[in-house]
Design an enzyme around this catalytic site. Structure first.
Site, short mmCIF file in Angstrom:
data_model
loop_
_atom_site.label_atom_id
_atom_site.label_comp_id
_atom_site.label_asym_id
_atom_site.label_seq_id
_atom_site.Cartn_x
_atom_site.Cartn_y
_atom_site.Cartn_z
N CYS A 111 -4.82 -3.12 80.19
CA CYS A 111 -4.46 -2.20 81.27
C CYS A 111 -4.33 -0.75 80.79
O CYS A 111 -4.14 0.15 81.60
CB CYS A 111 -3.18 -2.66 81.95
N HIS A 235 -0.49 3.05 86.20
CA HIS A 235 -1.17 1.76 86.25
C HIS A 235 -0.55 0.92 87.36
O HIS A 235 0.67 0.80 87.44
CB HIS A 235 -1.04 1.06 84.89
N ASN A 265 -3.29 -5.86 90.57
CA ASN A 265 -3.45 -5.28 89.24
C ASN A 265 -4.89 -5.52 88.76
O ASN A 265 -5.28 -6.64 88.47
CB ASN A 265 -2.44 -5.95 88.30
N1 COA Z 1 6.49 -17.31 94.58
C1 COA Z 1 7.70 -17.83 94.71
N2 COA Z 1 8.53 -18.03 93.66
C2 COA Z 1 8.08 -17.67 92.45
C3 COA Z 1 6.81 -17.10 92.25
C4 COA Z 1 6.01 -16.94 93.39
N3 COA Z 1 4.78 -16.41 93.30
N4 COA Z 1 6.65 -16.84 90.94
C5 COA Z 1 7.76 -17.22 90.31
N5 COA Z 1 8.64 -17.73 91.23
C6 COA Z 1 9.98 -18.25 91.01
C7 COA Z 1 10.21 -18.72 89.60
O1 COA Z 1 9.74 -20.05 89.41
C8 COA Z 1 11.71 -18.63 89.49
O2 COA Z 1 12.27 -19.75 90.13
P1 COA Z 1 13.61 -20.44 89.54
O3 COA Z 1 14.66 -19.37 89.64
O4 COA Z 1 13.81 -21.60 90.47
O5 COA Z 1 13.29 -20.81 88.14
C9 COA Z 1 12.05 -17.41 90.35
O6 COA Z 1 10.92 -17.20 91.20
C10 COA Z 1 12.30 -16.16 89.54
O7 COA Z 1 11.26 -16.05 88.58
P2 COA Z 1 11.18 -14.82 87.59
O8 COA Z 1 10.02 -15.02 86.66
O9 COA Z 1 12.54 -14.60 87.00
O10 COA Z 1 10.87 -13.66 88.63
P3 COA Z 1 10.84 -12.12 88.39
O11 COA Z 1 11.85 -11.46 89.23
O12 COA Z 1 10.85 -11.76 86.92
O13 COA Z 1 9.43 -11.73 88.99
C11 COA Z 1 7.26 -11.09 88.20
C12 COA Z 1 8.25 -12.24 88.38
C13 COA Z 1 6.02 -11.62 87.51
C14 COA Z 1 6.90 -10.56 89.57
C15 COA Z 1 7.95 -9.96 87.37
O14 COA Z 1 8.49 -10.49 86.18
C16 COA Z 1 7.00 -8.87 87.01
O15 COA Z 1 6.53 -8.16 87.87
N6 COA Z 1 6.71 -8.67 85.71
C17 COA Z 1 5.71 -7.71 85.28
C18 COA Z 1 4.37 -8.38 85.30
C19 COA Z 1 3.21 -7.45 85.17
O16 COA Z 1 3.17 -6.45 85.84
N7 COA Z 1 2.26 -7.79 84.30
C20 COA Z 1 1.09 -7.04 84.06
C21 COA Z 1 1.40 -5.81 83.32
S1 COA Z 1 -0.03 -4.98 82.82
#
Ligand code: COA
Length: 310
Positions: A111, A235, A265
């Site tokens: 990215c 980004h 993304n």
């Molecule tokens: N729909 C519903 N629930 C979901 C889900 C989805 N698509 N994806 C994950 N969950 C659930 C998880 O299983 C977890 O459930 P649990 O509490 O029962 O275990 C809960 O939601 C929380 O998961 P978590 O991973 O802690 O969520 P989060 O708040 O960290 O959000 C992202 C997840 C991926 C959205 C977030 O971490 C993020 O945006 N990270 C950056 C990723 C990114 O931008 N990457 C590319 C960079 S170049």
């Protein structure tokens, strides 16, 4: 000589994959995805190659710059999802745009690809080695997405963005700040023939900590302040990451154009697509100051201050 951007182009595939459709594929829903990421839909390339999207964006950038493909002396493609191990994507772009006088190489920096490519173009131009550089960033993230993993399949989309950079007396590409932390690389990976594996929370923490620091360094090197910047082109990974960075730097929302809601993304292509969108909407005035920021797998990150010269 200095480097300045003289044209932009982009291409996004027709097929729209909505959150609604995703919720029929994995256990998720529109509200969860929008709240956590700001993404409502993303584009998917149903058929064709990464290079096809790249060529489409490249031709638009050449047209916008008002130059012929034969005038290009260097093509840099940034992609993490090339069609071939070889030839490189940039050679395919050369073949299909008729840029017969260009030298071609690819950059793989996930990215951060657009920022890395633009900084390479700046360096080559300032060294006097090349005069007109075509940068093309194209990604088919859908090809390396695990469509059963709800924590990653909601995030990514396909698309391409391009720009033409020219040797100029005006310093369009002003200052650049690039970083790498390979030691933390395991938080976001895609091994050959395998899909994306990500620790989302670690990526989030990395981005909101490192990008503001880098922006401040780039501003200092360009003798600018956060207020001097007219447009922040981040980004497009996640609206919450962008909002957190903006809050840390006290940048108002009006200065932060976004398209993550429609594109998701698109990795290396994301900032290039956004730049083309704001350019074509007529939002950029000559003399406007832009801050570009990329971050992602590697871990890599980089920022760049631009003075718009078109
Ligand atoms: N729909 C519903 N629930 C979901 C889900 C989805 N698509 N994806 C994950 N969950 C659930 C998880 O299983 C977890 O459930 P649990 O509490 O029962 O275990 C809960 O939601 C929380 O998961 P978590 O991973 O802690 O969520 P989060 O708040 O960290 O959000 C992202 C997840 C991926 C959205 C977030 O971490 C993020 O945006 N990270 C950056 C990723 C990114 O931008 N990457 C590319 C960079 S170049």
């Amino acid at each position: 000589m200095k480097a300045t951007i003289i044209g932009t182009g982009s291409y996004i595939p027709e097929y729209i994959l909505t959150n609604q459709e995703l919720s029929t594929m994995v256990e998720t829903d529109d509200e969860w995805i929008v709240t956590r990421t700001g993404i409502s839909e993303r584009r998917i390339q149903k058929s064709g190659d990464v290079a096809d999207m790249a060529v489409n964006a490249a031709l638009k950038a050449l047209d916008n710059a008002g130059i012929n493909s034969e005038d290009i002396d260097l093509i840099i493609a940034a992609t993490s999802t090339p069609d071939y191990l070889f030839p490189n994507c940039s050679s395919i772009i050369q073949k299909n745009t008729g840029a017969i006088n260009a030298v071609c190489f690819d950059i793989s920096a996930a990215c951060s690809g657009f920022i890395m490519a633009l900084s390479a173009a700046k360096a080559y131009i300032e060294a006097g080695m090349y005069k007109k550089v075509l940068i093309v960033c194209s990604e088919k993230m859908s090809g390396i997405t695990d469509w059963k993993d709800r924590s990653t399949c909601i995030l990514f989309g396909d698309g391409a963005g391009a720009c033409v950079v020219e040797s100029s007396e005006q310093e369009g590409v002003k200052s650049v700040d690039l970083h790498n932390e390979g030691m933390l690389g395991e938080v976001l990976t895609a091994k050959r023939n395998e899909n994306i594996v990500m620790n989302g929370q670690e990526v989030f923490k990395f981005a909101v900590k490192k990008v503001p620091q880098s922006i401040l360094q780039t501003l200092e090197a360009a003798n600018l302040t956060t207020e001097d910047i007219d447009w922040y082109l981040f980004h497009q990974a996640n609206a919450r990451i962008t909002a957190t960075i903006a809050k840390r730097l006290k940048v108002p929302d009006e200065k932060i154009p976004m398209n993550v809601d429609k594109c998701g993304n698109t990795s290396a292509a994301s900032v290039a697509i956004l730049l083309d969108e704001v350019n074509r909407k007529g939002m950029l005035k000559k003399g406007d100051k832009l801050m570009l920021a990329g971050f992602g797998s590697g871990l890599t990150w980089g920022t760049m201050a631009i003075e718009w010269g078109i």
